[in-house]
Design an enzyme around this catalytic site. Structure first.
Site, PDB file in Angstrom:
ATOM      1  N   ALA A   1       0.831  -1.219   0.000  1.00 59.44           N
ATOM      2  CA  ALA A   1       0.000   0.000   0.000  1.00 59.44           C
ATOM      3  C   ALA A   1       0.860   1.262   0.000  1.00 59.44           C
ATOM      4  CB  ALA A   1      -0.923   0.014   1.220  1.00 59.44           C
ATOM      5  N   GLY A   2       2.172   1.104  -0.067  1.00 63.96           N
ATOM      6  CA  GLY A   2       3.073   2.263  -0.050  1.00 63.96           C
ATOM      7  C   GLY A   2       3.192   2.890  -1.432  1.00 63.96           C
TER       8      GLY A   2
ATOM      9  N   ILE B   1       5.734   2.889  -3.728  1.00 70.98           N
ATOM     10  CA  ILE B   1       6.193   1.995  -4.795  1.00 70.98           C
ATOM     11  C   ILE B   1       5.146   0.902  -5.019  1.00 70.98           C
ATOM     12  CG2 ILE B   1       7.968   0.333  -5.490  1.00 70.98           C
ATOM     13  CD1 ILE B   1       9.995   2.029  -3.919  1.00 70.98           C
TER      14      ILE B   1
ATOM     15  N   ARG C   1      22.881   6.423   7.756  1.00 78.21           N
ATOM     16  CA  ARG C   1      22.709   5.151   7.036  1.00 78.21           C
ATOM     17  C   ARG C   1      22.883   3.964   7.994  1.00 78.21           C
ATOM     18  NH1 ARG C   1      22.697   3.638   1.749  1.00 78.21           N
ATOM     19  NH2 ARG C   1      23.510   1.560   1.434  1.00 78.21           N
TER      20      ARG C   1
ATOM     21  N   GLN D   1      11.506 -11.575   7.872  1.00 83.41           N
ATOM     22  CA  GLN D   1      10.969 -11.877   6.544  1.00 83.41           C
ATOM     23  C   GLN D   1      11.761 -13.005   5.877  1.00 83.41           C
ATOM     24  OE1 GLN D   1      10.415  -8.094   4.533  1.00 83.41           O
ATOM     25  NE2 GLN D   1       8.489  -7.819   5.610  1.00 83.41           N
TER      26      GLN D   1
ATOM     27  N   VAL E   1      13.881  -4.479  -2.430  1.00 85.73           N
ATOM     28  CA  VAL E   1      13.871  -3.082  -2.884  1.00 85.73           C
ATOM     29  C   VAL E   1      14.091  -2.159  -1.678  1.00 85.73           C
ATOM     30  CG1 VAL E   1      12.432  -1.285  -3.953  1.00 85.73           C
ATOM     31  CG2 VAL E   1      12.359  -3.626  -4.833  1.00 85.73           C
TER      32      VAL E   1
ATOM     33  N   ASN F   1      15.375  -0.258   1.394  1.00 83.00           N
ATOM     34  CA  ASN F   1      16.775   0.090   1.671  1.00 83.00           C
ATOM     35  C   ASN F   1      17.196  -0.139   3.113  1.00 83.00           C
ATOM     36  OD1 ASN F   1      17.869   0.879  -0.786  1.00 83.00           O
ATOM     37  ND2 ASN F   1      16.660   2.767  -0.762  1.00 83.00           N
TER      38      ASN F   1
ATOM     39  N   ASP G   1      19.198   1.930 -11.001  1.00 86.16           N
ATOM     40  CA  ASP G   1      20.438   2.661 -11.276  1.00 86.16           C
ATOM     41  C   ASP G   1      20.892   2.403 -12.722  1.00 86.16           C
ATOM     42  OD1 ASP G   1      20.477   3.421  -8.480  1.00 86.16           O
ATOM     43  OD2 ASP G   1      21.004   1.335  -8.111  1.00 86.16           O
TER      44      ASP G   1
ATOM     45  N   ARG H   1      18.643   4.333 -14.975  1.00 83.10           N
ATOM     46  CA  ARG H   1      18.995   5.765 -14.946  1.00 83.10           C
ATOM     47  C   ARG H   1      20.198   6.015 -15.857  1.00 83.10           C
ATOM     48  NH1 ARG H   1      18.142   6.204  -8.374  1.00 83.10           N
ATOM     49  NH2 ARG H   1      15.995   6.990  -8.457  1.00 83.10           N
TER      50      ARG H   1
ATOM     51  N   HIS I   1      23.808  -0.288  -3.758  1.00 78.74           N
ATOM     52  CA  HIS I   1      22.815   0.719  -4.149  1.00 78.74           C
ATOM     53  C   HIS I   1      22.957   1.891  -3.175  1.00 78.74           C
ATOM     54  CE1 HIS I   1      19.182   2.720  -5.337  1.00 78.74           C
ATOM     55  NE2 HIS I   1      18.724   2.647  -4.104  1.00 78.74           N
TER      56      HIS I   1
HETATM   57  P1  NAX Z   1       6.534   4.023   1.585  1.00 78.25           P
HETATM   58  O1  NAX Z   1       6.872   4.479   2.969  1.00 78.25           O
HETATM   59  O2  NAX Z   1       5.603   4.841   0.751  1.00 78.25           O
HETATM   60  O3  NAX Z   1       5.890   2.574   1.656  1.00 78.25           O
HETATM   61  C1  NAX Z   1       6.468   1.552   2.392  1.00 78.25           C
HETATM   62  C2  NAX Z   1       5.348   0.650   2.822  1.00 78.25           C
HETATM   63  O4  NAX Z   1       5.944  -0.473   3.433  1.00 78.25           O
HETATM   64  C3  NAX Z   1       4.402   1.295   3.846  1.00 78.25           C
HETATM   65  O5  NAX Z   1       3.070   1.184   3.378  1.00 78.25           O
HETATM   66  C4  NAX Z   1       4.642   0.478   5.122  1.00 78.25           C
HETATM   67  O6  NAX Z   1       3.445   0.300   5.859  1.00 78.25           O
HETATM   68  C5  NAX Z   1       5.146  -0.838   4.537  1.00 78.25           C
HETATM   69  N1  NAX Z   1       5.994  -1.612   5.443  1.00 78.25           N
HETATM   70  C6  NAX Z   1       6.974  -1.166   6.265  1.00 78.25           C
HETATM   71  N2  NAX Z   1       7.500  -2.201   6.955  1.00 78.25           N
HETATM   72  C7  NAX Z   1       6.852  -3.306   6.516  1.00 78.25           C
HETATM   73  C8  NAX Z   1       6.932  -4.675   6.855  1.00 78.25           C
HETATM   74  N3  NAX Z   1       7.787  -5.096   7.808  1.00 78.25           N
HETATM   75  N4  NAX Z   1       6.117  -5.558   6.235  1.00 78.25           N
HETATM   76  C9  NAX Z   1       5.237  -5.138   5.307  1.00 78.25           C
HETATM   77  N5  NAX Z   1       5.088  -3.841   4.951  1.00 78.25           N
HETATM   78  C10 NAX Z   1       5.893  -2.951   5.550  1.00 78.25           C
HETATM   79  O7  NAX Z   1       7.944   3.790   0.865  1.00 78.25           O
HETATM   80  P2  NAX Z   1       8.235   3.583  -0.688  1.00 78.25           P
HETATM   81  O8  NAX Z   1       8.449   4.907  -1.314  1.00 78.25           O
HETATM   82  O9  NAX Z   1       7.230   2.664  -1.266  1.00 78.25           O
HETATM   83  O10 NAX Z   1       9.681   2.884  -0.611  1.00 78.25           O
HETATM   84  C11 NAX Z   1       9.843   1.571  -0.114  1.00 78.25           C
HETATM   85  C12 NAX Z   1      11.315   1.243   0.042  1.00 78.25           C
HETATM   86  O11 NAX Z   1      11.965   1.281  -1.219  1.00 78.25           O
HETATM   87  C13 NAX Z   1      12.099   2.209   0.943  1.00 78.25           C
HETATM   88  O12 NAX Z   1      12.935   1.454   1.806  1.00 78.25           O
HETATM   89  C14 NAX Z   1      12.936   2.986  -0.060  1.00 78.25           C
HETATM   90  O13 NAX Z   1      14.132   3.488   0.535  1.00 78.25           O
HETATM   91  C15 NAX Z   1      13.226   1.916  -1.079  1.00 78.25           C
HETATM   92  N6  NAX Z   1      13.714   2.340  -2.406  1.00 78.25           N
HETATM   93  C16 NAX Z   1      14.628   1.557  -3.019  1.00 78.25           C
HETATM   94  C17 NAX Z   1      15.121   1.848  -4.276  1.00 78.25           C
HETATM   95  C18 NAX Z   1      16.125   0.975  -4.944  1.00 78.25           C
HETATM   96  O14 NAX Z   1      16.574   1.335  -6.058  1.00 78.25           O
HETATM   97  N7  NAX Z   1      16.545  -0.156  -4.390  1.00 78.25           N
HETATM   98  C19 NAX Z   1      14.668   3.065  -5.004  1.00 78.25           C
HETATM   99  C20 NAX Z   1      13.371   3.590  -4.512  1.00 78.25           C
HETATM  100  C21 NAX Z   1      13.185   3.551  -3.015  1.00 78.25           C
HETATM  101  O15 NAX Z   1      13.850   4.649  -2.441  1.00 78.25           O
END
Ligand code: NAX
Length: 330
Positions: free
Chosen positions: A13-14, A16, A98, A112, A129, A131, A159, A162, A187
């Site tokens: 639901a986030g 991404i 970090r 998980q 995905v 971080n 990356d 990009r 990353h």
């Molecule tokens: P959001 O905060 O919009 O959504 C994250 C969702 O994950 C929330 O709905 C939250 O309730 C849920 N969540 C958190 N802990 C959880 C768990 N233990 N089990 C199930 N659900 C859980 O973040 P969003 O923008 O969607 O980004 C998600 C992650 O992707 C972040 O860690 C972000 O840093 C990372 N990214 C990684 C990238 C990459 O290239 N590897 C790029 C994009 C992004 O920054």
């Protein structure tokens, strides 16, 4: 009708997640003739929002969507999953380093990792995905007993995309004509975008990227733009990358399953087998080729000059420090 592939997505639901689950259901990730069952996982406090996502998925009436399951815990959410996409993680808070983030998110990935190993299909394929994705994948892989550690990967495809996009834009051509750029390492901003084996297709001719783009630009603006693009998106949008991250996650799984068609190089962060001197087990972005459905191979024997080697070593050093910070979780 093919047997449906079960795809579990955490953080569904986030930001991404909302950009990811609809095109998966439409067949963009696993193929236009491949039914899917979506297993959507969220934290209990986001379950109501997740139910809303599920309602919208119903309303799209996707022909390939053979089922939608919603779960507020990983054990139920990963049951029999063929693909697990670990997107959910805590975002970095104000003033958080970090290292703090690694310590905060680490325990999520031990839980998980256990839930995958105990509940998913034995040949499950995993992409992290959330971080810091390389080290989170390392933590999850460390729990693998029944499942194959080599199938625990992290995403550096954004990356790579990009880098491809920047070169295409510079040349005024479509990104589809730019091939074989890839990413080494973590990353993070220590990642190493590598264009030295890349080429572009110009009127049916293959030209090395270094031949058609200025070396100054490649060494400066290009390199910096790729490494710091995440921050530029946050500065511009006020939110981190979502649609492009979702696209990259789908590209990663799409190519791993279906190949690239023309054997091009893709970037995947995978557990090192010692290739290029990267310590075994470290989840490191390598140039890989897909040799068969769900089979990747690290490309061997690429020449690396001293400057590139120093940068590869620097990213390795960072990942070793991350591993050290979570050693009690491994
Ligand atoms: P959001 O905060 O919009 O959504 C994250 C969702 O994950 C929330 O709905 C939250 O309730 C849920 N969540 C958190 N802990 C959880 C768990 N233990 N089990 C199930 N659900 C859980 O973040 P969003 O923008 O969607 O980004 C998600 C992650 O992707 C972040 O860690 C972000 O840093 C990372 N990214 C990684 C990238 C990459 O290239 N590897 C790029 C994009 C992004 O920054």
């Amino acid at each position: 009708m093919k047997k449906p592939i079960r795809v579990a997505v955490t953080g569904a639901a986030g930001n991404i997640g909302y950009s990811l689950v609809f095109p998966i259901a439409a067949g963009d990730m696993l193929g236009k003739d491949q039914p899917v069952i979506l297993q959507l996982v969220e934290l209990p406090n986001a379950i109501q929002a997740l139910h809303g996502v599920a309602l919208e998925l119903d309303d799209c009436a996707y022909p390939l969507l053979a089922g939608i399951e919603v779960a507020d815990n990983s054990a139920a959410g990963f049951k029999d999953a063929d693909v697990v996409m670990l997107v959910g993680a805590k975002p970095r808070g104000p003033g958080q380093t970090r290292a703090d983030l690694i310590r905060d998110n680490g325990p999520i990935f031990t839980g998980q990792g256990d839930a995958i190993d105990q509940n998913a299909a034995p040949d499950v394929k995993v992409i992290v995905v959330g971080n810091p994705c390389n080290t989170n994948a390392l933590i999850a892989a460390s729990r693998a007993r029944r499942t194959d550690k080599a199938n625990y990967t992290a995403m550096t495809r954004l990356d790579q995309n990009r880098a491809t996009g920047q070169i295409a834009k510079k040349l005024g051509i479509a990104p589809g004509a730019v091939r074989d750029t890839f990413i080494w390492g973590n990353h993070s901003d220590t990642m190493v975008p590598d264009f030295s084996k890349g080429y572009v297709l110009h009127g049916g001719e293959k030209k090395a990227i270094a031949e058609v783009v200025s070396s100054d630009w490649l060494a400066t603006d290009f390199d910096k733009t790729v490494r710091t693009r995440g921050k530029a998106i946050i500065d511009a949008r006020g939110k981190s990358s979502a649609a492009s991250a979702a696209q990259a996650a789908m590209d990663h799984i799409h190519d791993w399953f279906l190949g690239t068609g023309d054997n091009t190089v893709v970037s995947m962060a995978v557990p090192s087998d010692g290739s290029y001197g990267i310590p075994e087990g470290l989840v490191y972005s390598f140039p890989v080729r897909i040799t068969a459905p769900w089979k990747y191979e690290i490309i061997q024997g690429l020449p690396i000059d001293a400057a590139m080697q120093a940068r590869i070593d620097n990213s390795t050093k960072e990942l070793l420090a991350e591993r050290e910070a979570v050693k009690d979780l491994l």
